[in-house]
Enzyme design. Structure first.
Site, PDB file in Angstrom:
ATOM      1  N   ARG A 105       0.822  -1.206   0.000  1.00  0.00           N
ATOM      2  CA  ARG A 105       0.000   0.000   0.000  1.00  0.00           C
ATOM      3  C   ARG A 105       0.869   1.275   0.000  1.00  0.00           C
ATOM      4  O   ARG A 105       0.563   2.240  -0.699  1.00  0.00           O
ATOM      5  CB  ARG A 105      -0.870  -0.056   1.249  1.00  0.00           C
ATOM      6  CG  ARG A 105      -1.710   1.103   1.574  1.00  0.00           C
ATOM      7  CD  ARG A 105      -2.345   0.827   2.923  1.00  0.00           C
ATOM      8  NE  ARG A 105      -3.161  -0.366   2.861  1.00  0.00           N
ATOM      9  CZ  ARG A 105      -4.438  -0.350   2.539  1.00  0.00           C
ATOM     10  NH1 ARG A 105      -5.049   0.762   2.305  1.00  0.00           N
ATOM     11  NH2 ARG A 105      -5.120  -1.472   2.484  1.00  0.00           N
ATOM     12  N   TYR A 214      -0.365 -13.542   0.650  1.00  0.00           N
ATOM     13  CA  TYR A 214       0.149 -13.299  -0.702  1.00  0.00           C
ATOM     14  C   TYR A 214       1.447 -12.510  -0.613  1.00  0.00           C
ATOM     15  O   TYR A 214       1.727 -11.878   0.403  1.00  0.00           O
ATOM     16  CB  TYR A 214      -0.877 -12.606  -1.606  1.00  0.00           C
ATOM     17  CG  TYR A 214      -1.465 -11.306  -1.116  1.00  0.00           C
ATOM     18  CD1 TYR A 214      -0.793 -10.101  -1.299  1.00  0.00           C
ATOM     19  CD2 TYR A 214      -2.710 -11.273  -0.514  1.00  0.00           C
ATOM     20  CE1 TYR A 214      -1.353  -8.896  -0.876  1.00  0.00           C
ATOM     21  CE2 TYR A 214      -3.281 -10.082  -0.089  1.00  0.00           C
ATOM     22  CZ  TYR A 214      -2.596  -8.894  -0.279  1.00  0.00           C
ATOM     23  OH  TYR A 214      -3.154  -7.715   0.149  1.00  0.00           O
ATOM     24  N   ASP A 292     -13.566   5.251   0.350  1.00  0.00           N
ATOM     25  CA  ASP A 292     -14.139   4.786   1.617  1.00  0.00           C
ATOM     26  C   ASP A 292     -15.026   5.833   2.276  1.00  0.00           C
ATOM     27  O   ASP A 292     -15.844   5.489   3.130  1.00  0.00           O
ATOM     28  CB  ASP A 292     -13.012   4.425   2.606  1.00  0.00           C
ATOM     29  CG  ASP A 292     -12.481   3.014   2.391  1.00  0.00           C
ATOM     30  OD1 ASP A 292     -12.844   2.391   1.374  1.00  0.00           O
ATOM     31  OD2 ASP A 292     -11.698   2.539   3.239  1.00  0.00           O
TER      32      ASP A 292
HETATM   33  C1  FAD Z   1      -7.601  -5.737   5.894  1.00  0.00           C
HETATM   34  C2  FAD Z   1      -7.844  -4.904   4.665  1.00  0.00           C
HETATM   35  C3  FAD Z   1      -7.404  -5.374   3.442  1.00  0.00           C
HETATM   36  C4  FAD Z   1      -7.670  -4.652   2.287  1.00  0.00           C
HETATM   37  N1  FAD Z   1      -7.260  -5.173   1.082  1.00  0.00           N
HETATM   38  C5  FAD Z   1      -7.575  -4.524  -0.048  1.00  0.00           C
HETATM   39  C6  FAD Z   1      -7.195  -5.065  -1.311  1.00  0.00           C
HETATM   40  O1  FAD Z   1      -6.559  -6.119  -1.373  1.00  0.00           O
HETATM   41  N2  FAD Z   1      -7.546  -4.385  -2.448  1.00  0.00           N
HETATM   42  C7  FAD Z   1      -8.250  -3.216  -2.410  1.00  0.00           C
HETATM   43  O2  FAD Z   1      -8.555  -2.656  -3.470  1.00  0.00           O
HETATM   44  N3  FAD Z   1      -8.640  -2.676  -1.215  1.00  0.00           N
HETATM   45  C8  FAD Z   1      -8.312  -3.293  -0.059  1.00  0.00           C
HETATM   46  N4  FAD Z   1      -8.680  -2.757   1.146  1.00  0.00           N
HETATM   47  C9  FAD Z   1      -9.479  -1.516   1.158  1.00  0.00           C
HETATM   48  C10 FAD Z   1      -8.632  -0.286   0.948  1.00  0.00           C
HETATM   49  O3  FAD Z   1      -7.585  -0.252   1.876  1.00  0.00           O
HETATM   50  C11 FAD Z   1      -9.468   0.979   1.114  1.00  0.00           C
HETATM   51  O4  FAD Z   1     -10.718   0.828   0.513  1.00  0.00           O
HETATM   52  C12 FAD Z   1      -8.757   2.154   0.453  1.00  0.00           C
HETATM   53  O5  FAD Z   1      -7.529   2.393   1.088  1.00  0.00           O
HETATM   54  C13 FAD Z   1      -9.635   3.402   0.533  1.00  0.00           C
HETATM   55  O6  FAD Z   1      -8.899   4.499   0.051  1.00  0.00           O
HETATM   56  P1  FAD Z   1      -9.412   5.960   0.385  1.00  0.00           P
HETATM   57  O7  FAD Z   1      -8.405   6.873  -0.262  1.00  0.00           O
HETATM   58  O8  FAD Z   1     -10.835   6.116   0.027  1.00  0.00           O
HETATM   59  O9  FAD Z   1      -9.343   6.082   1.963  1.00  0.00           O
HETATM   60  P2  FAD Z   1      -8.085   6.006   2.942  1.00  0.00           P
HETATM   61  O10 FAD Z   1      -7.066   5.077   2.447  1.00  0.00           O
HETATM   62  O11 FAD Z   1      -8.652   5.775   4.310  1.00  0.00           O
HETATM   63  O12 FAD Z   1      -7.469   7.465   2.881  1.00  0.00           O
HETATM   64  C14 FAD Z   1      -8.079   8.555   3.516  1.00  0.00           C
HETATM   65  C15 FAD Z   1      -7.024   9.604   3.771  1.00  0.00           C
HETATM   66  O13 FAD Z   1      -7.646  10.757   4.327  1.00  0.00           O
HETATM   67  C16 FAD Z   1      -6.938  11.176   5.469  1.00  0.00           C
HETATM   68  N5  FAD Z   1      -7.916  11.848   6.338  1.00  0.00           N
HETATM   69  C17 FAD Z   1      -8.900  11.309   7.080  1.00  0.00           C
HETATM   70  N6  FAD Z   1      -9.587  12.265   7.727  1.00  0.00           N
HETATM   71  C18 FAD Z   1      -9.026  13.446   7.355  1.00  0.00           C
HETATM   72  C19 FAD Z   1      -9.292  14.794   7.677  1.00  0.00           C
HETATM   73  N7  FAD Z   1     -10.295  15.144   8.500  1.00  0.00           N
HETATM   74  N8  FAD Z   1      -8.519  15.768   7.141  1.00  0.00           N
HETATM   75  C20 FAD Z   1      -7.498  15.441   6.269  1.00  0.00           C
HETATM   76  N9  FAD Z   1      -7.196  14.169   5.943  1.00  0.00           N
HETATM   77  C21 FAD Z   1      -7.962  13.192   6.468  1.00  0.00           C
HETATM   78  C22 FAD Z   1      -6.365   9.898   6.053  1.00  0.00           C
HETATM   79  O14 FAD Z   1      -5.259  10.138   6.891  1.00  0.00           O
HETATM   80  C23 FAD Z   1      -5.969   9.164   4.787  1.00  0.00           C
HETATM   81  O15 FAD Z   1      -4.696   9.549   4.320  1.00  0.00           O
HETATM   82  C24 FAD Z   1      -8.385  -3.429   2.339  1.00  0.00           C
HETATM   83  C25 FAD Z   1      -8.798  -2.933   3.563  1.00  0.00           C
HETATM   84  C26 FAD Z   1      -8.535  -3.652   4.734  1.00  0.00           C
HETATM   85  C27 FAD Z   1      -9.013  -3.112   6.034  1.00  0.00           C
END
Ligand code: FAD
Length: 402
Positions: A105, A214, A292
């Site tokens: 990641r 993996y 997310d």
């Molecule tokens: C066990 C596990 C395994 C996974 N395996 C996979 C996989 O194999 N393949 C896959 O596609 N997905 C996988 N996922 C899901 C994936 O990790 C998430 O869906 C993905 O990281 C979501 O990305 P995002 O950018 O939406 O959110 P996030 O990665 O949560 O990023 C959000 C960002 O916003 C920041 N943030 C939060 N609040 C604030 C705020 N108020 N002000 C400023 N910044 C803020 C955080 O610090 C973070 O940097 C897995 C998840 C888990 C739990």
């Protein structure tokens, strides 16, 4: 347009990259310190996401860090015996044009960050928490923890599971604890060599639990996830002696090789798993959500990051040739209409997959698994075709609502 993005995870950076390539001025605000390590180790990326990354010119950079699994296997957690498998590798690449891969990641996030900086400079403010959002006469304004604010034409809330932007737009409902917790971490592949981990994405099923292994980092590290059921969400627990003992207890139903692998994890982290029922709306005025923040999902289909990457591609398409608050608001409605049904389906299928992985052993279930195993062996293309809707999706050309 001036586009403000709350959150610099995979989704926020993916959006920043594609929107800046389309000529928009982008700023990203992320609450993590600039040198914060990415927790959670590996992710799997399927062709629906690698297709989009390749279109952004990231194919080579991803390739340099990736591990390409030969198959996805379902195995018995107690015996390690393979129950069924799906062939990936060149067969899947030929089917969809793009690979299925594993990547750390942190590597994925770094690749995106470097591409964003190359495209539009140092536009990511690390260590900057977004606290709120207001919209005055069609212009959204992000409020920052230091008391400052930033104004733009569009706000994208890519701030993850506990999104502050979602909270402002749609109120204070909480994500739902799913009843699952995940141990996650990496083990040095050299130290685990004697365990004969195969070059595959393997899910080992046990009643009420499953483990996933993996390779990442080109095969130098083994990613381990162990998923267990709990009635209440625990606090996140980092490596300490108590955590190691708890992980060892949880792993008791599994084969000794898996138990040993779990003991080799360098920094085990216990992670409560949340998801959310599909939200009725993602956008209001000139602000919307992505990743997310709007559709957190269980990881059992390995799609959360893939969906965030798809979201970014579709959002950028919807915002092409748009200007003025009304047109922006309309474009954001089109984006959510284009994405909601697909992401809701993935959320639902991920939940169903969890039930399947954790089902108690009964003669009927044994029979179902045997039939599935025979089916995947005798008709591998048919088995792969079950995932065409997911892995074959092309977010770059899929029809958009009128
Ligand atoms: C066990 C596990 C395994 C996974 N395996 C996979 C996989 O194999 N393949 C896959 O596609 N997905 C996988 N996922 C899901 C994936 O990790 C998430 O869906 C993905 O990281 C979501 O990305 P995002 O950018 O939406 O959110 P996030 O990665 O949560 O990023 C959000 C960002 O916003 C920041 N943030 C939060 N609040 C604030 C705020 N108020 N002000 C400023 N910044 C803020 C955080 O610090 C973070 O940097 C897995 C998840 C888990 C739990």
């Amino acid at each position: 347009m001036d586009i403000l993005i709350a959150g610099g995870g995979i989704g926020g950076l993916a959006a920043a990259l594609t929107l800046s390539r389309n000529g928009h001025r982008v700023r990203v605000f992320d609450d993590r310190a600039p040198d914060a390590a990415d927790v959670g180790a590996g992710i799997q990326l399927s062709p629906n996401a690698t297709r989009v990354l390749a279109s952004w010119g990231l194919g080579e950079a991803v390739d340099a860090q990736a591990f390409y699994p030969q198959r996805i296997s379902l195995r018995d957690g107690r015996t390690r015996r393979r129950l069924m498998s799906l062939t990936l590798g060149e067969k899947l690449r030929a089917r969809h044009g793009f690979p299925y891969l594993h990547i750390h990641r942190g590597d994925m996030r770094r690749i995106l960050l470097e591409a964003v900086i190359a495209a539009c400079g140092d536009v990511v403010s690390a260590g900057t928490r977004v606290t709120g959002l207001s919209q005055v006469e069609g212009r959204p304004r992000l409020h920052l923890a230091d008391g400052m604010h930033a104004e733009g034409d569009v706000v994208i809330g890519a701030d993850g599971l506990r999104s502050a932007i979602r909270h402002v737009l749609f109120g204070a409902d909480r994500p739902r604890f799913t009843g699952y917790v995940a141990w996650r971490g990496l083990a040095d592949a050299a130290r685990a060599r004697h365990l004969n981990i195969e070059p595959e994405a393997a899910s080992f099923m046990a009643p009420g639990a499953h483990a996933v292994t993996y390779f990442v980092r080109g095969g130098h590290a083994v990613n381990f996830v162990g998923v267990f059921e709990r009635t209440d969400p625990p606090e996140e627990i980092w490596e300490n002696e108590g955590a190691r003992a708890m992980l060892a207890r949880d792993m008791a139903p599994f084969h000794e090789d898996l138990r040993e692998l779990s003991s080799l994890i360098e920094r085990p982290l216990l992670w409560p798993l949340f998801d959310r029922m599909a939200l009725p709306r993602w956008s209001a005025g000139c602000a919307t959500l992505l990743g997310d923040a709007c559709h957190p999902m269980l990881p059992f289909l390995a799609q959360g990051a893939c969906m965030a990457i798809e979201d970014a591609a579709v959002l950028a398409r919807c915002l092409e040739n748009v200007s003025g608050a009304n047109a922006i608001s309309g474009a954001l409605q089109r984006y959510e209409q284009a994405r909601k049904a697909r992401t809701a389906r993935v959320q639902a299928e991920a939940r169903a997959q969890g039930k399947f992985f954790h089902a108690k052993a009964t003669p009927m279930r044994g029979l179902t698994r045997t039939i599935m195993g025979l089916g995947s062996g005798l008709a591998p293309n048919l088995a792969l075709s079950r995932y065409d809707w997911l892995w074959g999706h092309d977010a770059l050309t899929a029809a958009l609502p009128a």
